[in-house]
Design an enzyme around this catalytic site. Structure first.
Site, PDB file in Angstrom:
ATOM      1  N   GLY A 296      -4.035  -4.912  -5.108  1.00 44.53           N
ATOM      2  CA  GLY A 296      -4.938  -3.812  -5.421  1.00 44.53           C
ATOM      3  C   GLY A 296      -4.124  -2.547  -5.610  1.00 44.53           C
ATOM      4  O   GLY A 296      -3.802  -1.864  -4.641  1.00 44.53           O
ATOM      5  N   HIS A 297      -3.758  -2.241  -6.855  1.00 47.07           N
ATOM      6  CA  HIS A 297      -2.876  -1.107  -7.142  1.00 47.07           C
ATOM      7  C   HIS A 297      -3.689   0.044  -7.722  1.00 47.07           C
ATOM      8  O   HIS A 297      -4.185  -0.026  -8.841  1.00 47.07           O
ATOM      9  CB  HIS A 297      -1.766  -1.543  -8.098  1.00 47.07           C
ATOM     10  CG  HIS A 297      -0.819  -2.519  -7.476  1.00 47.07           C
ATOM     11  ND1 HIS A 297       0.248  -3.062  -8.162  1.00 47.07           N
ATOM     12  CD2 HIS A 297      -0.772  -3.036  -6.223  1.00 47.07           C
ATOM     13  CE1 HIS A 297       0.911  -3.887  -7.344  1.00 47.07           C
ATOM     14  NE2 HIS A 297       0.295  -3.879  -6.186  1.00 47.07           N
TER      15      HIS A 297
ATOM     16  N   ASP B  14       0.833  -1.208   0.000  1.00 47.16           N
ATOM     17  CA  ASP B  14       0.000   0.000   0.000  1.00 47.16           C
ATOM     18  C   ASP B  14       0.867   1.257   0.000  1.00 47.16           C
ATOM     19  O   ASP B  14       0.568   2.240   0.679  1.00 47.16           O
ATOM     20  CB  ASP B  14      -0.953   0.015   1.208  1.00 47.16           C
ATOM     21  CG  ASP B  14      -1.789  -1.245   1.302  1.00 47.16           C
ATOM     22  OD1 ASP B  14      -2.431  -1.582   0.295  1.00 47.16           O
ATOM     23  OD2 ASP B  14      -1.775  -1.907   2.358  1.00 47.16           O
TER      24      ASP B  14
ATOM     25  N   GLY C  43       1.275   1.069  -7.697  1.00 46.83           N
ATOM     26  CA  GLY C  43       0.466   1.323  -8.886  1.00 46.83           C
ATOM     27  C   GLY C  43       0.735   2.686  -9.479  1.00 46.83           C
ATOM     28  O   GLY C  43       0.897   2.829 -10.699  1.00 46.83           O
TER      29      GLY C  43
END
Length: 378
Positions: free
Chosen positions: A34-35, A5, A9
């Site tokens: 989850g990017h 996190d 991304g």
């Protein structure tokens, strides 16, 4: 550099915008990632089954170190198409395939839930593929073989539930009645989206730049993190350099080590600065929260000892590669506190803070949610 996190991304999107004819290579993790990428034009997406360079029309390659989810691929492809993106997805024939049975076991494994999980079957898939019940991306293209292998995976989990005893009899019954009709339709759809490509074919395609997009933080590495709150993956640059070396590629790479300006952890496990939570501003675009199966999203002041440990872990594989740091979310801080040797210190301002936490000769910073605010600091 931490638990994830930390802007992978966003920075992948940045590199995709700066480099000529690139391809994004996913070299660890898989569909559980989850990017988040946000563009100034309003486009916003959390990439899981496609590389975070997709807004830049950069193709994605999932390596054999990764898992793929046919359902996730089909759904995310349609979502990107609705956004005007037609993403290209190359997959190594030996990438591991996640099934509904892996997902079911993942979210019904009590020990796994205690340790922390995203809940999409990543760890269960990797564990299963370590044994004889393997399911590969290439199997998707042989429907008869795939159906028989899928039933073998079902048998694998039947056996696991039988071994766990009567307390799981309801879960075992649910496993038996779990339908795979939609999954098979998703497999059909994914077959039309994926193009199988070996590593050798990838490097012969003519891409000028190879962007290796990491899947999780170094402190979650299965060899270096604190067990049991780790991932079933090598999250250092180990796999990336292995891919380069075995394909005879030059290894004069630049490794970018990402961290927020504060420590974060989404899910269970020890975090060195948890006693010093950070009050954040300008975080309206935060996609991490208490929702989902991961649990609470925690913050703490940045710990320079943890950053040094991450660099040491990666030095075992990166060799003489150029090392650069990327420090994001500086605009979210109200003060410039950090941990060093267990002591809480406060820098008088932004520049003094950066000098204390910057551990590489070359450092980039980001003070916004997108890649348009990334700047070279030194």
């Amino acid at each position: 550099m931490g638990y994830g996190d930390e802007g992978k991304g966003v920075f992948t999107d940045y590199l995709s915008s700066k480099l000529s004819y690139p391809v994004v290579i996913r070299f660890n993790g898989g569909h559980q990632c989850g990017h988040t990428v946000k563009h100034a034009d309003g486009r916003f997406h959390v990439f899981s089954n496609f590389g975070a360079g997709s807004f830049r029309n950069t193709p994605t390659f999932f390596s054999r170190f990764c898992t793929i989810d046919p359902t996730g691929i089909a759904r995310e492809f349609n979502a990107l198409r609705r956004s005007g993106i037609n993403p290209a997805l190359f997959v190594d024939p030996l990438a591991m395939v996640t099934t509904p049975f892996d997902k079911f076991y993942n979210v019904n494994n009590r020990a796994n839930l205690v340790h922390g999980t995203v809940g999409v079957g990543f760890g269960a898939t990797v564990e299963r593929n370590e044994g004889p019940y393997k399911l590969y991306a290439q199997d998707l293209f042989f429907p008869t073989i795939f159906r028989h292998k899928l039933e073998a995976v079902h048998d694998y989990y039947r056996t696991k539930y039988k071994a766990r005893g009567l307390e799981t009899c309801i879960e075992a019954l649910e496993l038996e009645i779990l339908r795979t009709d939609q999954f098979m339709r998703d497999v059909d759809a994914a077959r039309g989206i994926i193009r199988l490509l070996t590593e050798k074919q990838l490097f012969a395609t003519g891409f000028e730049n190879h962007i290796f997009e990491g899947g999780q933080g170094i402190l979650l590495d299965m060899d270096f993190g604190i067990f049991p709150n780790v991932t079933r993956s090598n999250t250092t640059s180990k796999n990336a350099f292995e891919i380069l070396n075995r394909n005879g590629q030059p290894t004069n790479a630049a490794v970018y080590y990402l961290t927020r300006a504060y420590q974060t952890r989404h899910g269970n496990g020890w975090m060195s600065a948890e006693k010093y939570p950070v009050a954040l501003i300008n975080n309206a675009h935060e996609t991490n929260g208490p929702h989902g199966r991961q649990g609470e999203f925690r913050t703490g002041i940045l710990d320079t000892d943890m950053l040094r440990y991450a660099l040491q872990c990666d030095a075992n594989f990166a060799g003489d590669a150029e090392r650069q740091m990327v420090i994001s979310c500086i605009d979210q801080l109200t003060s410039y506190q950090y941990l060093s040797a267990g002591n809480v210190l406060t820098a008088p301002g932004r520049e003094a803070f950066l000098k204390q936490i910057a551990l590489c000769d070359r450092v980039l910073t980001n003070e916004g949610p997108g890649s348009d605010t990334i700047r070279l600091w030194r």
